[in-house]
Design an enzyme around this catalytic site. Structure first.
Site, mmCIF file in Angstrom:
data_model
loop_
_atom_site.group_PDB
_atom_site.id
_atom_site.type_symbol
_atom_site.label_atom_id
_atom_site.label_comp_id
_atom_site.label_asym_id
_atom_site.label_seq_id
_atom_site.Cartn_x
_atom_site.Cartn_y
_atom_site.Cartn_z
ATOM 1 N N CYS A 37 31.573 36.753 36.570
ATOM 2 C CA CYS A 37 32.913 37.351 36.571
ATOM 3 C C CYS A 37 33.232 38.134 35.295
ATOM 4 O O CYS A 37 34.280 38.776 35.229
ATOM 5 C CB CYS A 37 33.951 36.266 36.802
ATOM 6 S SG CYS A 37 33.622 35.335 38.301
ATOM 7 N N HIS B 175 42.069 37.208 31.618
ATOM 8 C CA HIS B 175 41.113 36.954 32.697
ATOM 9 C C HIS B 175 41.837 36.320 33.871
ATOM 10 O O HIS B 175 41.570 36.678 35.013
ATOM 11 C CB HIS B 175 39.971 36.066 32.205
ATOM 12 C CG HIS B 175 38.916 35.858 33.231
ATOM 13 N ND1 HIS B 175 38.206 36.899 33.776
ATOM 14 C CD2 HIS B 175 38.469 34.731 33.869
ATOM 15 C CE1 HIS B 175 37.355 36.437 34.685
ATOM 16 N NE2 HIS B 175 37.495 35.130 34.763
ATOM 17 N N HIS C 129 40.309 38.408 42.809
ATOM 18 C CA HIS C 129 39.240 38.294 41.810
ATOM 19 C C HIS C 129 38.020 39.065 42.308
ATOM 20 O O HIS C 129 37.331 38.623 43.227
ATOM 21 C CB HIS C 129 38.905 36.824 41.584
ATOM 22 C CG HIS C 129 38.026 36.579 40.402
ATOM 23 N ND1 HIS C 129 37.317 37.581 39.760
ATOM 24 C CD2 HIS C 129 37.743 35.429 39.730
ATOM 25 C CE1 HIS C 129 36.641 37.066 38.765
ATOM 26 N NE2 HIS C 129 36.885 35.766 38.717
#
Lengths: 332, 396
Positions: B151, B285, B322
């Site tokens: 990620c 994030h 995401h």
């Protein structure tokens, strides 16, 4: 090729069935041909990693831990003087997770996600293979996984050395790890790890300095190669990278597939006038790194390794042994 | 650190295709995740924020005879946008670099073939060919690097590209990330109990995990000298500084004290040549995962200081989900737009702000950017952390 900041290789770790097969290749007794080894029979995880802590690790993560452990052991006490936040890791792989993904996907299709092991599930993410190194060896400066087809291992060395030169760490563990894809040959499984550190740090303790290493890369667009003019352009660009005016090209080892990209790379190397040897790249990023480790371990002079693959990636490494001591013994 | 110019942006996500659509969507759209159209997705929560099919081009569909998947095609589309934005089209043969982040590559293609056998019986190629697809589509001949730090891959890709430029290995680099739907990835997150059944809602007290999304974002990076010589200054934004770190703690959980994410943020701020007071906005994030949001909130307070309580955050994942390996690149595009337009879009409203995440997420309307810089964080499984600082206009 510009030099990375005064870095030398002090540790080499290789985990490969090719080494194990050397023993298996001993002449069999009459009437008792050696059986083909099972996919993972060549690697004894308990013997290499100890009895605990690896039960749920996929094979490529185990190989990587073992190779890294060997490389760090080879490098002596290299971690002792380096703060944890100054130790970086770069790992290349193409297929570490491929067989696992295939198994997971079949489970999802047949049983559903509940059939997956929660212990193994995080490893769907390919960076976890390399990230285990950081946990085991306290490598906190950075941990980056790279995955370009064929050249990912060399790419890890290149990117990692660039990061060290940029000041992101003082020590680099660069590695490649693979588990053969389903239906592939198990000789594409294994791992290679290299420890790079500052020459000054290495010189301060009794450790062998295997040599220095620089990696560069380029891209040859496969679609460019459909026409002869495109192939000539691509070859000439690579020659410009590889040929050094006024200097003899070092002996060059090619690690290639059978693609047009590889053919162009081979032609470019041929144009440099280098003495050339060749081997097939196999599947994944391991074979170029095995050869790089070999050059660092045994080459007595400058050498070059060139790898190229159908998807367009070309990478080359140049190795140089440390200067021999006046008494002729190995530098350490 | 030497500032690197950002001269072009491109993006695809659930909001659609293009930076104009994206910027308008940040302020006005409120998309929701939807069931994936995969009959083999046998899992409790088969949901995703998908890129609309019409936004994903059909080509390139092959690379050297092997089929390409959705992630590769999205990456190429975003790249073409970014290059048009930078006025750098028609540069085949140029020794420019490509650095792309992707967590799953074209895994979706392999998964599809596992259910629908390949029509021509050919073996599929490697999964991580997004960079290769970009290199072939653009005809560029410099380094072409695939970063797969889960990620944070897109954020690492951006900073690896900056390293390439600062080291003099390339004058221009295309950097970004791309990830598409993967049955395996979504199933594993389901198995880990890490999917929110409702939507992605970082910093909300009732968050239950994250929600995956598809996306691709690309940025054109140039050395200041190269950009100046071709009349591309002032750029859209500047990449001023960045920092990397690794928790070395746990495969999936963040280090609870956030020591390493603080270190990455501080390195990025120090590299920017300024200090925390110059930060006018943070794109966290912020995934919606319980512990991660708490740790990041506390780390932000530690790095920014008391001013953090009135520092606007833009919680991008609350809107677009995401996007995995693309997430850091989407955040970079968002940060560049915020720096250029000097405004922070309104956040998707929280139902119930988490008192353990004391951050400010203004949601009533655009918030003026009062500081000069935008701080972006991207974190990942394995504790792979990257932070970077962006600015618009004058780099200092």
């Amino acid at each position: 090729m510009s030099a990375p900041a005064d870095l030398v290789v002090t540790g080499i770790g290789v985990v490969s069935p090719l080494a194990a097969m050397a023993a298996l290749a001993a002449p069999p007794r009459a009437g008792n041909a050696a059986p083909a080894p099972a996919a993972d029979a060549w690697f004894d995880a308990d013997a290499r990693l100890g009895p605990r802590g690896h039960k749920y690790l996929p094979p490529a993560a185990r190989y990587l831990l073992a190779a890294a452990g060997d490389a760090l052991a080879d490098a002596g006490d290299c971690l002792a003087g380096i703060p944890e936040e100054r130790r970086g890791a770069a790992v290349g792989t193409n297929h570490a997770v491929a067989a696992l993904h295939a198994r997971m996907d079949r489970t999802v299709i047949s049983e559903g996600a509940d059939g997956l092991s929660p212990a193994t599930a995080p490893f769907f993410s390919v960076n976890l293979f390399g990230s285990h190194l950081s946990g085991r060896f306290a490598l906190k400066a950075f941990n980056v996984t790279v995955t370009s087809p064929g050249v990912a291992g060399l790419e890890a060395v290149q990117m990692g050395l660039r990061a060290v030169t940029a000041g992101r760490s003082a020590l680099l563990l660069a590695a490649a790890t693979e588990e053969a894809r389903e239906g592939g040959t198990h000789t594409d499984s294994g791992a290679v790890a290299l420890v790079f550190e500052r020459r000054q740090a290495a010189t301060a303790r009794p450790v062998r300095r295997h040599g220095s290493c620089r990696v560069r890369s380029a891209f040859v667009p496969p679609s460019l190669l459909r026409e002869a003019s495109g192939r000539a352009q691509a070859r000439d660009r690579l020659v410009a990278h590889l040929a050094e005016p006024g200097a003899d090209a070092p002996p060059t080892h090619l690690v290639l597939d059978d693609s047009p990209v590889a053919a162009v790379a081979a032609q470019a190397v041929g144009a440099t006038g280098a003495a050339v040897t060749y081997e097939a790249v196999g599947s994944g990023s391991l074979r170029p790194m095995l050869r790089l480790a070999g050059l660092l371990a045994v080459a007595r002079g400058p050498a070059r390794l060139v790898s190229a693959i159908a998807q367009g990636h070309v990478a080359w490494a140049e190795t140089r042994p440390e200067d021999a001591r006046a008494d002729g013994s190995a530098p350490c | 650190m030497e500032p690197v110019a950002i001269t072009g942006l491109g993006v695809l996500c659930c909001l659609g295709s293009g930076t104009d659509v994206f910027w308008r969507g940040l302020a006005t759209a409120r998309p929701a995740p939807a069931p994936v159209g995969d009959p083999h997705a046998r899992m409790p929560l088969p949901i995703c924020y998908a890129v609309p099919d019409g936004a994903v081009p059909d080509r390139p569909d092959h690379l050297g005879g092997l089929p390409l998947g959705r992630a590769s095609r999205m990456a190429v589309a975003a790249a073409r946008q970014a290059l048009a934005d930078a006025r750098l089209t028609g540069m085949a043969g140029a020794p420019y670099a490509i650095v792309v982040g992707t967590g799953m590559g074209d895994s979706g293609l392999h998964e599809q073939h596992r259910c629908d056998s390949p029509p021509d019986g050919k073996e599929l190629g490697p999964v991580f060919v997004v960079g290769s697809a970009l290199g072939d589509a653009l005809g560029w001949t410099g380094p072409c690097i695939s970063v797969s730090n889960a990620c944070s891959a897109g954020g690492f890709a951006l900073t690896v590209a900056a390293d390439l430029i600062r080291a003099g290995e390339a004058d221009v680099a295309l950097a970004g990330g791309a990830d598409a739907y993967s049955r395996v990835a979504l199933a594993c997150f389901n198995r880990l109990g890490a999917i929110d059944p409702l939507r992605c809602r970082p910093f909300d007290a009732r968050r239950r995990g994250t929600v995956f999304a598809e996306g691709a974002a690309m940025l054109v990076l140039e050395s200041a000298l190269h950009a100046e010589r071709r009349g591309a200054l002032p750029p859209t934004a500047w990449l001023l500084g960045d920092g990397w770190s690794c928790d070395a703690h746990h495969p999936t959980a963040p280090e609870p004290q956030g020591q390493q994410i603080r270190r990455a943020m501080r390195a990025a701020i120090e590299g920017s040549g300024s200090d925390a007071d110059a930060i006018g906005c943070v794109i966290p994030h912020g995934t919606g995962t319980a512990l991660n949001d708490v740790v990041e909130s506390r780390a932000l307070h530690a790095v920014i200081g008391p001013r953090c309580a009135r520092l606007p955050l833009y919680s991008l994942k609350a809107l677009v989900g995401h996007t995995g390996g693309a997430a850091g690149a989407l955040a970079a595009v968002t940060g560049a737009l915020i720096a250029r337009r000097r405004a922070v879009p309104p956040n998707a409203p929280l139902d119930e702000p988490d008192p353990d995440c004391p951050v400010w997420l203004p949601d009533g309307g655009p918030t003026p950017l009062t500081g000069r810089h935008v701080l972006v964080n991207a974190y990942a499984f394995g504790g792979n952390n990257v932070s970077f600082v962006l600015a618009g206009g004058d780099p200092r």
